[in-house]
Write a protein that holds these residues in place. Structure first.
Motif: not given
Length: 141
Positions: A46-53, A72-76, A97-101, A121-124
């Protein structure tokens, strides 16, 4: 997917988006001291991305949610992580995995004219284990 609370990232950006998704993949940790994780096994990550701008694109998006998932889903999804080029010479631990994402997402964001930043990047990996990756520095506005 259930509602989850994630660690917050302090920042000065005007917009923050978070995208949740999951992917299923197998991996093994190629080290004698990894115990049973040396054997090939799978997870639903389970992944959560935090993006800001500060700037939105022509659609009024910081980033299109579906673009983030596809990256991410398409690749992994349904892959043996150890066999992917992103993990050659690396142990595909949850931390890696988290760093790679993060690298995958930030490289894609760098191509956008509005220049959003991946802050977290949060990876459970399991119901009881997760990793948070944050770059040491992020550009603020």
């Amino acid at each position: 997917m259930f509602q989850q609370n994630y660690p917050n990232v302090a920042h000065d950006y005007m917009y923050e988006l978070n995208k949740d998704f999951n992917f299923s993949a197998a991996h093994y940790i190629p080290s004698e001291d990894a115990g049973k994780c040396m054997r090939t096994h799978g997870h639903t990550y389970f992944v959560n991305l935090t993006i800001a701008g500060d700037t939105l694109d022509h659609n009024g998006f910081l980033v299109n949610f579906s673009d983030l998932k596809q990256l991410v889903h398409g690749k992994f999804d349904h892959q043996l992580l150890n066999e992917l080029p992103e993990f050659q010479g690396k142990s595909p631990s949850t931390e890696v995995v988290a760093h790679t994402i993060y690298e995958l997402i930030q490289n894609a964001l760098n191509q956008r004219t509005n220049q959003p930043q991946c802050l977290q990047v949060y990876v459970r990996e399991t119901p009881t284990s997760y990793v948070v990756f944050r770059p040491k520095e992020h550009r603020n506005g």
